[in-house]
Design a protein around this motif. Structure first.
Motif, PDB file in Angstrom:
ATOM      1  N   THR A 259     -10.680 -90.995 -23.837  1.00  0.00           N
ATOM      2  CA  THR A 259     -10.679 -89.543 -23.699  1.00  0.00           C
ATOM      3  C   THR A 259      -9.267 -89.047 -23.433  1.00  0.00           C
ATOM      4  N   THR A 260      -8.896 -87.940 -24.083  1.00  0.00           N
ATOM      5  CA  THR A 260      -7.610 -87.299 -23.803  1.00  0.00           C
ATOM      6  C   THR A 260      -7.866 -86.016 -23.014  1.00  0.00           C
ATOM      7  N   LEU A 261      -7.032 -85.783 -22.005  1.00  0.00           N
ATOM      8  CA  LEU A 261      -7.181 -84.638 -21.104  1.00  0.00           C
ATOM      9  C   LEU A 261      -5.869 -83.860 -21.102  1.00  0.00           C
TER      10      LEU A 261
ATOM     11  N   PRO B 282      -3.152 -88.177 -19.165  1.00  0.00           N
ATOM     12  CA  PRO B 282      -3.488 -87.600 -20.471  1.00  0.00           C
ATOM     13  C   PRO B 282      -4.499 -88.423 -21.256  1.00  0.00           C
ATOM     14  N   ILE B 283      -4.569 -89.735 -20.991  1.00  0.00           N
ATOM     15  CA  ILE B 283      -5.485 -90.615 -21.718  1.00  0.00           C
ATOM     16  C   ILE B 283      -6.199 -91.511 -20.712  1.00  0.00           C
ATOM     17  N   VAL B 284      -7.523 -91.559 -20.802  1.00  0.00           N
ATOM     18  CA  VAL B 284      -8.288 -92.398 -19.882  1.00  0.00           C
ATOM     19  C   VAL B 284      -9.351 -93.178 -20.651  1.00  0.00           C
ATOM     20  N   GLY B 285      -9.537 -94.412 -20.250  1.00  0.00           N
ATOM     21  CA  GLY B 285     -10.631 -95.224 -20.761  1.00  0.00           C
ATOM     22  C   GLY B 285     -11.718 -95.270 -19.704  1.00  0.00           C
ATOM     23  N   ASP B 286     -12.717 -94.445 -19.862  1.00  0.00           N
ATOM     24  CA  ASP B 286     -13.749 -94.278 -18.840  1.00  0.00           C
ATOM     25  C   ASP B 286     -15.106 -94.297 -19.534  1.00  0.00           C
ATOM     26  N   ASP B 287     -15.851 -95.380 -19.369  1.00  0.00           N
ATOM     27  CA  ASP B 287     -17.136 -95.514 -20.061  1.00  0.00           C
ATOM     28  C   ASP B 287     -18.135 -94.443 -19.644  1.00  0.00           C
TER      29      ASP B 287
ATOM     30  N   LEU C  17     -17.203 -84.842 -13.624  1.00  0.00           N
ATOM     31  CA  LEU C  17     -16.692 -86.209 -13.598  1.00  0.00           C
ATOM     32  C   LEU C  17     -15.185 -86.252 -13.811  1.00  0.00           C
ATOM     33  N   SER C  18     -14.691 -85.509 -14.794  1.00  0.00           N
ATOM     34  CA  SER C  18     -13.253 -85.557 -15.099  1.00  0.00           C
ATOM     35  C   SER C  18     -12.421 -84.956 -13.970  1.00  0.00           C
ATOM     36  N   MET C  19     -12.921 -83.899 -13.336  1.00  0.00           N
ATOM     37  CA  MET C  19     -12.186 -83.284 -12.231  1.00  0.00           C
ATOM     38  C   MET C  19     -12.137 -84.205 -11.018  1.00  0.00           C
ATOM     39  N   SER C  20     -13.255 -84.845 -10.721  1.00  0.00           N
ATOM     40  CA  SER C  20     -13.309 -85.685  -9.521  1.00  0.00           C
ATOM     41  C   SER C  20     -12.444 -86.930  -9.658  1.00  0.00           C
ATOM     42  N   ARG C  21     -12.211 -87.380 -10.901  1.00  0.00           N
ATOM     43  CA  ARG C  21     -11.476 -88.630 -11.098  1.00  0.00           C
ATOM     44  C   ARG C  21     -10.029 -88.451 -11.545  1.00  0.00           C
ATOM     45  N   TYR C  22      -9.725 -87.327 -12.228  1.00  0.00           N
ATOM     46  CA  TYR C  22      -8.435 -87.274 -12.916  1.00  0.00           C
ATOM     47  C   TYR C  22      -7.624 -86.006 -12.682  1.00  0.00           C
TER      48      TYR C  22
END
Length: 255
Positions: free
Chosen positions: A57-59, A99-104, A136-141
């Protein structure tokens, strides 16, 4: 290149696919959260060469300059710059740290959203899944902590259920539920999922299917049942009924 979109009040969800997708250097005023459903993407972000493999995923934060090449199918979420503040998800601007995360976990949520984009009646469910991705994305990244969720309680869960059941044949949105109950949408989702295991719009659909089963059992036709339970038409009811019970309404009525 082919595209399917869902456009909300202050967000857009798009699935884009082709034999090979290529994006020249550009910038968005919005946040862009994308997942490579299929294909590996080589990209340049703010002058840095990076790679986002399949399932990554790109953020992107607003204003970042990006280009990409190689992916075959991508799902992107576009959010207005003040989205998080307007929706009361954060007390100030949100900054994604990676900017890039590998998160299943994140990838699975994106994948579940793909089929929804192709279903004409599922805008409310799409928004539900969007908020789960954001949670999920806010809590982790992200750097920023967001506003605390209101305390959950059985009374509020009961009120949500009563509202959804009273409007079983209607397409109720998260905006309507949160507005009537005085909850922010993310807080509503967290509260309901914690109590019931599924989001509220999904819960309502389950109840619609259960009500359809009850009506069919009394001999009411599939077309009338579809109308009474808020499905667009008989074929739409047949699809969801089959997913739930493994048989068509017609076969169910035959016993």
């Amino acid at each position: 290149m082919k595209t399917r979109r869902i456009v909300g009040r202050n967000f857009e969800i798009a699935v884009i696919w082709a034999d090979r997708l290529k994006f020249t250097a550009h910038a968005h005023d919005e946040y862009v959260l994308s997942c490579n459903i299929s294909g590996n993407e080589k990209l340049i972000l703010d002058g840095k060469r990076l790679e986002a493999p399949e399932k990554f995923t790109t953020l992107y934060n607003p204003g970042q300059i990006q280009s990409g090449d190689g992916t075959e199918c991508i799902l992107s979420i576009y959010l207005e710059p003040d989205f998080f503040i307007k929706e009361e998800l954060s007390s100030n601007s949100v900054i994604y740290e990676k900017p890039i995360v590998g998160d299943d976990d994140l990838w699975r949520k994106f994948v579940s959203l793909v089929s929804i984009v192709f279903d004409r009646d599922n805008n409310e469910i799409a928004e539900e899944k969007l908020y789960q991705i954001l949670d999920l994305s806010m809590s982790r990244y992200t750097y920023n902590s967001f506003l605390p969720t209101r305390n959950t309680c059985d009374k509020r869960i009961k009120r949500v259920k009563e509202l959804l059941l009273s409007r079983l044949a209607d397409q109720v949105s998260l905006d309507e539920i949160s507005g009537e109950l005085g909850l922010d949408k993310l807080g509503l989702l967290r509260m309901f999922v914690k109590a019931e295991g599924i989001p509220p719009i999904t819960w309502q659909r389950v109840k619609r299917i259960e009500e359809a089963r009850r009506l069919l059992k009394t001999g009411i036709s599939a077309s009338d049942t579809a109308y009474r339970t808020g499905f667009y038409d008989q074929s739409h009811l047949t699809r969801w009924f089959g997913r739930a019970y493994g048989i068509s309404p017609a076969r169910f009525m035959r016993g």
